[in-house]
Design an enzyme around this catalytic site. Structure first.
Site, PDB file in Angstrom:
ATOM      1  N   SER A 158       0.964  -0.960  -0.043  1.00 32.78           N
ATOM      2  CA  SER A 158      -0.110   0.236  -0.058  1.00 32.78           C
ATOM      3  C   SER A 158       0.780   1.872   0.078  1.00 32.78           C
ATOM      4  O   SER A 158       1.810   1.344   0.731  1.00 32.78           O
ATOM      5  CB  SER A 158      -1.032  -0.124   1.504  1.00 32.78           C
ATOM      6  OG  SER A 158      -1.565   0.893   1.442  1.00 32.78           O
ATOM      7  N   TYR A 212      -1.379  -1.044  10.530  1.00 33.33           N
ATOM      8  CA  TYR A 212      -1.663  -1.113   9.038  1.00 33.33           C
ATOM      9  C   TYR A 212      -0.094  -1.239   7.801  1.00 33.33           C
ATOM     10  O   TYR A 212      -0.285  -1.281   7.654  1.00 33.33           O
ATOM     11  CB  TYR A 212      -2.885  -0.113   8.598  1.00 33.33           C
ATOM     12  CG  TYR A 212      -3.678  -0.728   6.952  1.00 33.33           C
ATOM     13  CD1 TYR A 212      -3.875  -1.777   6.355  1.00 33.33           C
ATOM     14  CD2 TYR A 212      -2.944   0.298   5.446  1.00 33.33           C
ATOM     15  CE1 TYR A 212      -3.990  -2.136   4.945  1.00 33.33           C
ATOM     16  CE2 TYR A 212      -3.349   0.005   4.617  1.00 33.33           C
ATOM     17  CZ  TYR A 212      -3.515  -1.093   4.086  1.00 33.33           C
ATOM     18  OH  TYR A 212      -4.321  -1.784   2.729  1.00 33.33           O
TER      19      TYR A 212
HETATM   20  N1  LIG Z   1      -8.527  -0.965  -1.698  1.00 32.14           N
HETATM   21  C1  LIG Z   1      -7.584   0.472  -0.642  1.00 32.14           C
HETATM   22  O1  LIG Z   1      -7.498   1.699  -0.881  1.00 32.14           O
HETATM   23  C2  LIG Z   1      -6.277  -0.621  -0.877  1.00 32.14           C
HETATM   24  C3  LIG Z   1      -5.125   0.354  -1.420  1.00 32.14           C
HETATM   25  C4  LIG Z   1      -3.984  -0.399  -0.918  1.00 32.14           C
HETATM   26  C5  LIG Z   1      -3.658  -1.308  -0.089  1.00 32.14           C
HETATM   27  N2  LIG Z   1      -4.701  -2.558  -0.567  1.00 32.14           N
HETATM   28  C6  LIG Z   1      -4.366  -3.695  -0.287  1.00 32.14           C
HETATM   29  O2  LIG Z   1      -5.078  -4.528  -1.145  1.00 32.14           O
HETATM   30  C7  LIG Z   1      -5.216  -5.545  -1.033  1.00 32.14           C
HETATM   31  C8  LIG Z   1      -6.897  -6.143  -1.285  1.00 32.14           C
HETATM   32  O3  LIG Z   1      -7.739  -5.127  -0.980  1.00 32.14           O
HETATM   33  P1  LIG Z   1      -9.224  -4.765  -1.454  1.00 32.14           P
HETATM   34  O4  LIG Z   1      -8.731  -3.158  -1.202  1.00 32.14           O
HETATM   35  O5  LIG Z   1      -8.685  -4.984  -2.976  1.00 32.14           O
HETATM   36  O6  LIG Z   1     -10.075  -5.200  -0.944  1.00 32.14           O
HETATM   37  P2  LIG Z   1     -11.279  -6.333  -0.273  1.00 32.14           P
HETATM   38  O7  LIG Z   1     -11.590  -6.203  -1.261  1.00 32.14           O
HETATM   39  O8  LIG Z   1     -12.160  -5.774   1.128  1.00 32.14           O
HETATM   40  O9  LIG Z   1     -10.985  -7.628  -0.027  1.00 32.14           O
HETATM   41  C9  LIG Z   1      -9.872  -8.438   0.963  1.00 32.14           C
HETATM   42  C10 LIG Z   1      -9.972  -9.688   0.683  1.00 32.14           C
HETATM   43  O10 LIG Z   1      -9.037 -10.386   1.512  1.00 32.14           O
HETATM   44  C11 LIG Z   1      -9.869 -11.306   1.993  1.00 32.14           C
HETATM   45  N3  LIG Z   1      -9.355 -11.317   3.062  1.00 32.14           N
HETATM   46  C12 LIG Z   1      -9.729 -10.656   3.948  1.00 32.14           C
HETATM   47  N4  LIG Z   1      -9.272 -10.955   5.378  1.00 32.14           N
HETATM   48  C13 LIG Z   1      -9.168 -12.609   5.415  1.00 32.14           C
HETATM   49  C14 LIG Z   1      -8.652 -13.741   6.045  1.00 32.14           C
HETATM   50  N5  LIG Z   1      -7.940 -13.525   7.444  1.00 32.14           N
HETATM   51  N6  LIG Z   1      -7.777 -14.947   5.902  1.00 32.14           N
HETATM   52  C15 LIG Z   1      -8.442 -14.874   3.875  1.00 32.14           C
HETATM   53  N7  LIG Z   1      -9.061 -13.910   3.336  1.00 32.14           N
HETATM   54  C16 LIG Z   1      -9.253 -12.795   3.956  1.00 32.14           C
HETATM   55  C17 LIG Z   1     -11.684 -11.195   1.605  1.00 32.14           C
HETATM   56  O11 LIG Z   1     -11.949 -11.750   2.191  1.00 32.14           O
HETATM   57  P3  LIG Z   1     -13.824 -11.892   3.096  1.00 32.14           P
HETATM   58  O12 LIG Z   1     -14.350 -10.390   2.003  1.00 32.14           O
HETATM   59  O13 LIG Z   1     -14.177 -13.208   2.912  1.00 32.14           O
HETATM   60  O14 LIG Z   1     -13.072 -11.554   4.326  1.00 32.14           O
HETATM   61  C18 LIG Z   1     -11.060 -10.318   0.691  1.00 32.14           C
HETATM   62  O15 LIG Z   1     -10.898 -11.522  -0.760  1.00 32.14           O
HETATM   63  C19 LIG Z   1      -5.066  -5.656   0.787  1.00 32.14           C
HETATM   64  O16 LIG Z   1      -4.122  -6.213   1.202  1.00 32.14           O
HETATM   65  C20 LIG Z   1      -5.013  -4.085   1.056  1.00 32.14           C
HETATM   66  O17 LIG Z   1      -4.782  -3.679   2.416  1.00 32.14           O
HETATM   67  C21 LIG Z   1      -5.571  -1.913  -0.312  1.00 32.14           C
END
Ligand SMILES: NC(=O)c1ccc[n+]([C@@H]2O[C@H](COP(=O)([O-])OP(=O)(O)OC[C@H]3O[C@@H](n4cnc5c(N)ncnc54)[C@H](OP(=O)(O)O)[C@@H]3O)[C@@H](O)[C@H]2O)c1
Length: 244
Positions: free
Chosen positions: A143, A156
């Site tokens: 991130s 985080y």
């Molecule tokens: N969106 C942003 O602005 C952003 C920015 C920078 C970095 N990121 C990073 O991008 C990555 C993906 O996030 P996203 O934005 O795509 O969010 P998201 O749509 O909420 O996806 C998160 C994914 O992780 C899974 N997950 C959560 N807890 C888990 C666990 N204990 N075991 C297995 N799977 C788990 C979720 O499944 P469930 O829904 O079933 O929990 C979901 O598939 C993350 O690492 C996040 O930190 C996001």
């Protein structure tokens, strides 16, 4: 049977789902892992409907045994691993005076600890792929909070700095094995994770999941001698999105 195979964690929505779909379109067989079974099944069905070969494993990836189960299921189904996408993550905002140990451990275990465990469990398959084509790839979703410490998201941030550092270490340690690692460092991406902020930052002004999937698609095209260790995605003007 697909000629190449990938594991994508956190594949049930957002960035992980977009990257899994892209890999499927590129002909990879994919193991999709995420926490909630129903949500994961719905995502998997969408890819299978388009003819993509998917192994589905619902698992809590904060747990070492569950990680072994995901990798074992992938090995049994596909027998090889060319691309590993360590993407599952959670962000929990708290001020430092009120940190809860439970939320701290959830973030540390999933965002950081799971990544070295996935490398360890996958290394044999990744090394075989690296020896075959010198282009095995591990993508670790960090991130911009892993580049700049964020108020209120301190744990985080610490986990994501850890992801960036671990990725650098892997590129040194595995440099002769044909395995390359890239840390993705995006600002706000339009996914369920950023729903909490969409009243003040409209979804359409955020980075889109297709931007991230497109960047991973680009990584797949690189020649063996070219490593991209890190990709930073900001909002226009260079804003990191969280604290500007
Ligand atoms: N969106 C942003 O602005 C952003 C920015 C920078 C970095 N990121 C990073 O991008 C990555 C993906 O996030 P996203 O934005 O795509 O969010 P998201 O749509 O909420 O996806 C998160 C994914 O992780 C899974 N997950 C959560 N807890 C888990 C666990 N204990 N075991 C297995 N799977 C788990 C979720 O499944 P469930 O829904 O079933 O929990 C979901 O598939 C993350 O690492 C996040 O930190 C996001």
């Amino acid at each position: 049977m697909a000629q190449r195979a990938a594991i994508v964690t956190g594949a049930s929505s957002g960035i992980g789902l977009a990257v899994a779909r892209m890999l499927g379109e590129e002909g990879y067989g994919i193991t999709m892992a995420a926490r909630r079974p129903d949500k994961l099944s719905a995502a998997v069905e969408g890819l299978r409907a388009d003819g993509i070969e998917v192994e589905e494993v619902a698992a809590n990836l904060g747990d070492e045994e569950e990680i072994k189960r995901v990798v074992g299921a992938h090995r049994d189904r596909f027998g090889r691993l060319d691309v590993l996408v360590n993407n599952a993550g959670v962000g929990m905002g708290e001020t430092v005076d009120a940190l809860s140990t439970k939320k701290m451990d959830l973030q540390l275990n999933l965002n950081l600890r799971a990544i070295p465990l996935f490398y360890r469990e996958c290394l044999e398959m990744l090394k075989l792929a690296g020896a075959e084509h010198r282009n095995a790839l591990v993508v670790n979703t960090a991130s911009v909070a892993g580049k700049q410490g964020e108020a209120w998201l301190s744990i985080y941030s610490a986990t994501k700095f850890g992801v960036v550092g671990f990725t650098q270490a892997m590129n040194r340690e595995l440099k002769d094995s044909g395995i390359k690692s890239t840390a993705l460092c995006p600002a706000f991406v339009d996914t369920p994770m950023t729903d909490f902020v969409k009243e003040s930052v409209p979804a359409e002004s955020m980075i889109q999941t297709g931007d991230i999937a497109g960047a991973v698609r680009y990584l797949l095209t690189l020649s063996p001698g070219c490593l991209v260790p890190e990709m930073v995605f900001t909002l226009p003007g260079g804003s990191f999105g969280v604290s500007g």
